[in-house]
Each structure stands twice: as C-alpha cells, then as structure tokens.
Design an enzyme around this catalytic site. Sequence first.
Site, short mmCIF file in Angstrom:
data_model
loop_
_atom_site.label_atom_id
_atom_site.label_comp_id
_atom_site.label_asym_id
_atom_site.label_seq_id
_atom_site.Cartn_x
_atom_site.Cartn_y
_atom_site.Cartn_z
N CYS A 11 30.36 22.80 24.44
CA CYS A 11 29.76 23.68 23.44
C CYS A 11 29.23 24.94 24.11
CB CYS A 11 28.64 22.94 22.72
SG CYS A 11 27.54 24.00 21.78
N CYS A 14 25.54 25.38 23.58
CA CYS A 14 24.76 24.46 24.41
C CYS A 14 24.64 25.00 25.84
CB CYS A 14 25.41 23.08 24.44
SG CYS A 14 25.51 22.29 22.81
N ASP A 438 34.39 58.60 50.81
CA ASP A 438 34.38 58.87 52.24
C ASP A 438 35.75 59.47 52.56
OD1 ASP A 438 33.75 58.72 54.99
OD2 ASP A 438 34.87 56.85 55.14
N ASP A 628 35.27 52.85 53.44
CA ASP A 628 36.03 51.82 54.16
C ASP A 628 35.24 50.53 54.31
OD1 ASP A 628 34.19 52.36 56.12
OD2 ASP A 628 35.58 53.46 57.41
N ASP A 632 30.01 52.56 55.97
CA ASP A 632 29.40 53.15 54.79
C ASP A 632 28.61 52.15 53.95
OD1 ASP A 632 30.45 55.80 55.15
OD2 ASP A 632 32.40 54.98 54.64
#
Length: 733
Positions: A11, A14, A438, A628, A632
């Site tokens: 359910c 539920c 980047d 990459d 970063d």
Amino acid sequence: MKKSWALDIDCPNCAAKLEDALSRLPGVETINVDYVRKTVTLTAPDADFDQVAEAMLRKAVQVEPDARIFEAESTSAHGAASAGHKPHNHEHGCDCGHGHHHEHGCDCGNEHNHHHGHTEDGKDSWLQTHALLLRAGVTAALLLIGALLLDGVPATAVLVLGYLLISYDVLLKAGRNIGRGQIFDENFLMTVASIGAMLMGDCAEGIAVMLLYQVGEWFQDKAVDKSRASIAGLMDIRPDYANLLTDGTVTQVSPAQVRVGDSILIKPGEKVPLDGLVLTGVSSLNTVALTGEALPRDVSEGDSVISGCVNLSGTLTVRVTSAYGESTVAKILDLVENSGAAKAQTERFITRFSRVYTPLVCLGAALLAVVPSLFDGQWLEWTRRALTFLVISCPCALVISVPLTFFSGIGAASRKGILVKGASYLETLAHLDTMVFDKTGTLTQGSFTVTSIQAADGDQDRLLELAALAESYSDHPISKSLQAAYGKPLDISRVGQAEETAGRGVKAMVDGEAIYAGNDRLMADLGLAPAPCQEPGTVVHIARKDRYLGHIVISDVIKPNAAAAMGDLKAAGIHRLVMLTGDRQPVAEHIAAKLALTEFHAELLPEDKVSRMEALLHEGGKTAFCGDGINDAPVLRRADLGIAMGALGSDAAIEAADVVLMDDDPLKLPLAIRIARRTLRIARQNIVFALGIKLLVLLLGALGIANMWLAVVADVGVAMLAILNAMRAMRIR
C-alpha cells in the site's frame, strides 16, 4: 551509518504513513520508505545505530503489522552491496529468556519463524501469487449465482459469502487501523462504501466495488513490479563472480572475497568484476552499461580496467586495485539504489497532499450524506451518493505514479551513462537557467601538447628537461604533457623534495638546485618578470630562485562535441553559459569565442571559483556547475546542482557531484536536461489527469449521475493509466 532493508508492503499510502511515523523516532537522522523500490533506509549515528534500528523495526510492526522487513544491505559512503535481498532468521536480543529466531520487526515474546508465507529465497509461491485472482473468480461466480439465479434469503446468504471471501483482508486491515487510530486510508474507504451498499440492499453493488478494487490493486502491484524489474534491468552491471588466480589455478569466487593485490582472470564474454590493472592480455571492453556508449575501449598490459564493463575478445589477467566495496560498480549501484532518498518537491507535495486529501474527502462525504438530507429527507439517496463519493477518493494513483515516474526517469538516464543521485536533482536539472563550466577536462580534452619552447639562453632541450624533472612527481595533464614532449626516460634520482602550490605551480630540487615551474603568479612570488607570450595556450614558466630560464607553451584541444553541446543547451533554453578557469585570459578568451559562451572568467584560484559561483547564485535562477570532479569539489558542492564530467571511476566526482556523467561527452548534458524535463512533464501529467478524473467523478457522484460501479472502475482505471504513463519515462528517443 546507513542501512537498508527490503520492505514488502502492498500500500503506497501505508508506506507514506510508515515513513512519517519512523521519522519521529529519537536518534533517527534520516528515514526513507520507498514504496517503488520496496526499501526502507535508515541513517543514524554510528554509536547508537543498533539501538535506533531496533526501535525502528519494532515501531514499523506497530504502525504497519502487514509490512514485512527483510535484511538487505548495509552501506556507508560507498559500501558494498550484498548480492540481493534475502529474508533470514536473525538472532534477536529477546527478553523472554529463550534463544528465539525472529524475523526483523517482531516484538512479541514467543518462538517465531516469521516468513509470512514466503519461501526461503524470499519469493512467493504460485498459489500465494495468484490467491487473490482465485478468490476473485469464486466471488464473481457467487455474485452471478446470487444476483441472477437465486432470490430471497438464499441469494442474500450467497452474496454475503461472496463479499466476505473477497473482502476479509481489507476488513481486517481497516478494523486494525481503526483500533490504532489510523482511520483514513483506502481500506477504511472501501470498507465503509461496500458495507454501506450492502446494508442499503445493494449487495451486488457492494460486492462489485470490493471485487473491482481488489483486482485493480492486484494489477496495479504487478505493473509496479514489472516497471521495477525493467528499471533494475537497465543497471544490470553487478558481477556474479570473479575468477581468482592462485598458484596457477583458477577458482570461481564471489567478488567480495577477492582482496586488493590478488590476480583475477577475465575471459571473453565475462563482466569485469573488480577494478584493476591489466597484467597480461589484449582485449576490447564494452562500457555501454556504464557510459551508454557502444564504442568499445581497447586495453592492453598496464591499462586500468573498471568493474561493470564486459570483456569482448581476449583473455585478461588483472591485478585487483580496489576491494569490491570500493569498486566502481559497487559505488554506481549504491548511488542508483539509494537515489530514492532525495525526493523531489513534487513527490513531497503528493505525500503531504495524500495525508490531508483522504480526511477531507471523508468529511465531504459525511456532509453530502447529511446536509442535503436535512432539507429534502432523502437520506437513502444522499447516503448512496456519499458512498460513491468515498469510492472514487482513493489517492493511490497519485501516491504510486509520481514516485514511479521519477524512478523511471532516473533509470532511463542511467542507461545513457547519466547517474542522478535522486529525484530532487532530476527536478533541479529540469529547471536550470545557468550552466557554469570548468575548462580543462570539461570543455577541452585535457590532453595537452607542447607547442612552443622559448629558452632565455637558447637551450630548448635543457629547459624542457628541467621542466619535465620538476613536474615528474605530478599526475596533472600539464606535467604528463611535459614528460611526453621530453620523450626520454627521466632519472628520478636527480629530483629531491617536490611540493605543489595550488593555483601557482611546483617547486622541486633538481640536481640540488630549486627549480620552479608554474604560472605568472609563481613568478611574481619569486620577484621575477617573465617574458611576454602571446601564443594561445597554457604557459609554464621555468625559473631558478633568482633567474628566469624561459617558458613552455602547452595547448589543449576543445572536445569534438563541445560546440554542438553548447548549441543544444541554448536551444533548450539555457542561454547563460559561463566558463571559470585558472588559465590565462587569452586562452580563456579563445575557448569562449570558439564555443560561443556568454561569459568567462580567467586566472581564477580554486577559492575564486567558489566566489564567482556564489555571485552567480545570488543573481537568482537555478545554476549548475560542470567540472571534472577532482579539483572542483568545492564548486560542485556550492552550486544548485553539481555535475561531474568524465568521471569514470573517479571517487571525488561520485562523492561531490549530484549528477555524474560516466564519460566525457558534453552532449550528455542537453540529453540529461531533456530526460529530466520529460520526466517532470510526465509526473505533472499524472497529477493533472488523476486529480481531474477524480474531481469529475466526485462531482458526478454528488449529482447522482455516477454510481459505485463507475466510481471504482474510474479509480482503478486512473491508477493503471497513470502507472503506464509513468513507465513512459523509461523510454528515450
């Protein structure tokens, strides 16, 4: 610590109630009950985890006694996933003084072996799977006999028998929920509506309502199970075994049994079970399950291989470099399997909506039965309309179809090598306004080539040799390009202590002298004035502590699909394309012009990139950063959406990013946005469709035009159509 259990619950309402109740327990950091994936995932402090988990399992039984919870897998960050969900007997710490075997979730004090009708492999038997259909068939026969062939007391007795046969489980659930104070759910709605019809003399209609409801729920569950299996098939990359090499003999073992440093044999047609380095052999690997690309990848001695690929041709001997729990395939599976934890705003709205929707409908039905009757005295008619009102009010179509839509969208994206960590990120992807990039490894290939050498004393070979030695301890693409250009074996014994300064360059002791290789900032720190350079590319200046030696120009190449990707992004409505790079202004300007970017910022340190990102975020709209995933990570985390590009096997990328592109093709970006927008569009279609039909039938029921037959058919039909529509998100043109 995080741990997941397999959850058998029939359910969706539920499941939502269970999540709400469990989230209120002390010590629970996060709890996610996923009806579509059939899992419950708990995150709690390591020190208190066992205690919190025990409390959660006991509470689950109290809230939903019919919910079955089985041992599944335990994960932390990128922990290993077990081979599957298996119910098993678990030694509980029980206070009754006996050594009992308890299924998780049992809090009684007796000896148990709870499998709830499941076989040892966790699967239902044929009879259990089709028991409801058998009951439905018998009920339909009794309905036909009682309504058409009999009359009087025999007919009533046959119809009552048929009603009890098809509805006893719903009646028991409704009664149990009422006893726990959980009144408003679909069991209560169907019980009140069907019993009301029986008491008013419409026995056939009362049976038909329950019969159609039960059969509809059965088909609904089967549709969800089918879609779940289909999506799981998209990520069928889990290795079944590994061929372990020991003293010249090959033994087939579980990948989890192989240790780092062991050697394994990978035959043609087999999946690569673990990450490693090729010791012997030459072959091609099919990476389609990881990247979505059919082009094979050639490997030979010394090359790295990652788990999840398929060996196409030659036999490979591989030395394992990562245990299974830290392998690429385990990380990807963990990411996909736990993507349901980050729910979209649309999902949260539907969950909240369903909690207030059913009580409001029940109140509306009560008012419909009472208020008009006070004026015209037609209590029987208005009660019948109110019962019809209740039948159509089940919110299951919404509660199931919306999460299923996002699940399908995430599965479709993963098939194309786009891993989305959750529905919330898919939703953000669909609403992007700005894309920030980047440069190196994202818009460019990151494979640098030396294009110019300018030595102050004219000795270019000597300058290149010093640069290659100074950079010999670095794995940066620039360092590798210098070593490749030198083209001779490097005598590492000539290099002493080396250190790297982020955003500037390196310092290394070469032949006892301090040699510096880096950018203009590094030269400024040394108080040296480098020679001007107008050539496009990255300039590496070489110097001793008190003398400038010259510079080397290294050029990067724009990725073949980068320009097309930028055009597709603009066509998708993302008109602001920004590049942030630590490279020189002329190089950045050249790249930006080639790709028709709207703006760029050059010569940035890592902290400068974060500052620029924050400035962009303050301007409003949804902003993504694509990098990459290695250098970063701070910017990836700061953006509204972090996208790691070319992150095949990268720990940093999978950890920091919200979306991971498993190859380095920029064209995957507009594809990811199209998938996200299509998924969101289908979810909204289901919401509008389900609510629209329900409101229409509610109105028709209130006006006396629609009866219970039409109401239950509409309810079941809406749920089925919404589920089928949700599964469309799996298909990608």
